[in-house]
Motif scaffolding. Sequence first.
Motif, PDB file in Angstrom:
ATOM      1  N   PHE A  54       4.551  -4.201  -7.081  1.00  0.00           N
ATOM      2  CA  PHE A  54       2.906  -3.824  -7.704  1.00  0.00           C
ATOM      3  C   PHE A  54       1.970  -4.369  -6.705  1.00  0.00           C
ATOM      4  O   PHE A  54       1.021  -3.736  -6.367  1.00  0.00           O
ATOM      5  CB  PHE A  54       2.958  -4.482  -8.938  1.00  0.00           C
ATOM      6  N   ALA A  55       2.190  -5.727  -6.190  1.00  0.00           N
ATOM      7  CA  ALA A  55       1.328  -6.282  -5.373  1.00  0.00           C
ATOM      8  C   ALA A  55       1.180  -5.442  -4.046  1.00  0.00           C
ATOM      9  O   ALA A  55       0.194  -5.199  -3.434  1.00  0.00           O
ATOM     10  CB  ALA A  55       1.549  -7.741  -5.182  1.00  0.00           C
ATOM     11  N   TYR A  56       2.412  -4.927  -3.517  1.00  0.00           N
ATOM     12  CA  TYR A  56       2.282  -4.258  -2.270  1.00  0.00           C
ATOM     13  C   TYR A  56       1.436  -3.045  -2.298  1.00  0.00           C
ATOM     14  O   TYR A  56       0.740  -2.721  -1.439  1.00  0.00           O
ATOM     15  CB  TYR A  56       3.819  -3.948  -1.572  1.00  0.00           C
ATOM     16  N   LEU A  57       1.871  -2.199  -3.412  1.00  0.00           N
ATOM     17  CA  LEU A  57       1.124  -0.926  -3.635  1.00  0.00           C
ATOM     18  C   LEU A  57      -0.526  -1.410  -3.479  1.00  0.00           C
ATOM     19  O   LEU A  57      -1.471  -0.553  -2.907  1.00  0.00           O
ATOM     20  CB  LEU A  57       1.503  -0.255  -4.840  1.00  0.00           C
ATOM     21  N   ILE A  58      -0.869  -2.460  -4.506  1.00  0.00           N
ATOM     22  CA  ILE A  58      -2.182  -2.590  -4.544  1.00  0.00           C
ATOM     23  C   ILE A  58      -2.918  -2.981  -3.295  1.00  0.00           C
ATOM     24  O   ILE A  58      -4.190  -2.447  -2.893  1.00  0.00           O
ATOM     25  CB  ILE A  58      -2.174  -3.819  -5.684  1.00  0.00           C
ATOM     26  N   VAL A  59      -2.595  -3.809  -2.508  1.00  0.00           N
ATOM     27  CA  VAL A  59      -2.793  -4.483  -1.243  1.00  0.00           C
ATOM     28  C   VAL A  59      -2.825  -3.104  -0.349  1.00  0.00           C
ATOM     29  O   VAL A  59      -3.854  -3.275   0.677  1.00  0.00           O
ATOM     30  CB  VAL A  59      -1.963  -5.501  -0.661  1.00  0.00           C
ATOM     31  N   ILE A  83      -2.744   0.371  -0.527  1.00  0.00           N
ATOM     32  CA  ILE A  83      -3.221   1.644  -0.784  1.00  0.00           C
ATOM     33  C   ILE A  83      -4.683   1.434  -1.286  1.00  0.00           C
ATOM     34  O   ILE A  83      -5.154   1.236  -2.198  1.00  0.00           O
ATOM     35  CB  ILE A  83      -2.401   2.196  -1.917  1.00  0.00           C
ATOM     36  N   PRO A  84      -5.543   1.895  -0.131  1.00  0.00           N
ATOM     37  CA  PRO A  84      -6.831   1.713  -0.240  1.00  0.00           C
ATOM     38  C   PRO A  84      -7.764   2.042  -1.623  1.00  0.00           C
ATOM     39  O   PRO A  84      -8.377   1.594  -2.271  1.00  0.00           O
ATOM     40  CB  PRO A  84      -7.476   2.469   0.878  1.00  0.00           C
ATOM     41  N   GLY A  85      -6.999   3.311  -1.937  1.00  0.00           N
ATOM     42  CA  GLY A  85      -7.488   3.911  -3.415  1.00  0.00           C
ATOM     43  C   GLY A  85      -7.130   3.077  -4.630  1.00  0.00           C
ATOM     44  O   GLY A  85      -7.984   3.044  -5.465  1.00  0.00           O
ATOM     45  N   ILE A  86      -6.006   2.439  -4.470  1.00  0.00           N
ATOM     46  CA  ILE A  86      -5.749   1.509  -5.696  1.00  0.00           C
ATOM     47  C   ILE A  86      -6.607   0.290  -5.576  1.00  0.00           C
ATOM     48  O   ILE A  86      -7.264  -0.376  -6.608  1.00  0.00           O
ATOM     49  CB  ILE A  86      -4.336   1.240  -5.606  1.00  0.00           C
TER      50      ILE A  86
END
Length: 386
Positions: free
Chosen positions: A292-297, A299-302
């Motif tokens: 979760f943390a990796y995707l949040i950091v 992916i700019p849109g997230i």
Amino acid sequence: MTWKTETAPAATVPAAKSPRDTRIDVLRALALITIFINHVPGNFLEHLTLKNFGFSDSAEAFVLISGVSVGLAYRTRFAVGQRIAASAKILRRAFTLYVAHVMTSVVTFAIFAGGALWFARPDLLSEINLRAVVDRTEQGLPSMVLLGHQFGYNNILSMYAVLMLMLPGMLWLNARNPIALLGASGILWLAAGIWNIAPSNFLDDGYWFLSPFSWQFLFAIGIVASSKAATTSWPPKSAVLTGLCWAYLAISLVWVVLSLWSIDTSLGLPVVLTGFDKTFLSAPRLLHVLAFAYLIVTIPGISRLFVLPSSHPLTAVGRHGLAIFIFGTILAMIGQVLMFVTGKNPWFGTLYVACGIGVLLAYARYLDWFAGLGRTGAPKVEKQAA
């Protein structure tokens, strides 16, 4: 987008040059609100929280965010020549957390005891692990003060206090070699999970619900992540890693929604590697929150979804993490008593939790207002550390 952007602590660098990263505050606020919702079991909002859609929950998110926060806050203040002073402040923070834990435990006991008297429901004193203190008060009270007995839903602050005691050593090792910190922390995590290493409870044969010797690994990962992001573009963006994270989150979602817990995943390996144990932070839970943390950091849109103004109510909640956590715990314990005496009516619980969230938001606003009393200009912003 990485944590390097807008991450320097406001206490050490002027805000105009490097403003506070509000993503951390917003994510911490969401974790705190989710913890509050889950600590009043039986309400409908509980079904919308993270634990229903994957292996990890708000506790993992809170610890990871805390690791990132202290890494940012102490990155420059733990330099050579400043380590003794920084360590003293960290130890003082650990003592503050210990006092907060004892205080909330005493208040919790008083709330349930008061409910038992007011509503003539002595069975309330058999809830959330209170009975041992009621039956053996002369042993129970010292055990509670000495962290040898924990009430249900009152076990995060004690674990976090131990993590803060470990923090000076973590920061020292991280300054020398972040890989060495991750290696040492990972070995301790593995050993704690294999041999069930955790602080003991005095009144029974068990141990703490959350072992700090296991959860320190997630805390250390947050520290290393923040220090790496401060000096380089990190974490690296990778289509392969992004795909793996999405796939793992999807598998976790299907697993939890379809309740596939009966499937044997052990493969003859220790539970800490293949199970879903929360006490010793099994690898599937650890990997879930990291994905979760990796995707949040990355992916700019997230990531942009969590960038809110410093005046936003969620940002305020995250800024005052400890105060909100304490107040939220007290509100949750009152809510549990009221749920108990109303037959655990989910509609009542949902209304109570919704109102409680509003109270938490208002309390954070009050804390901002109180912090600004007697000052001119913008209110002082707290340090990034939780």
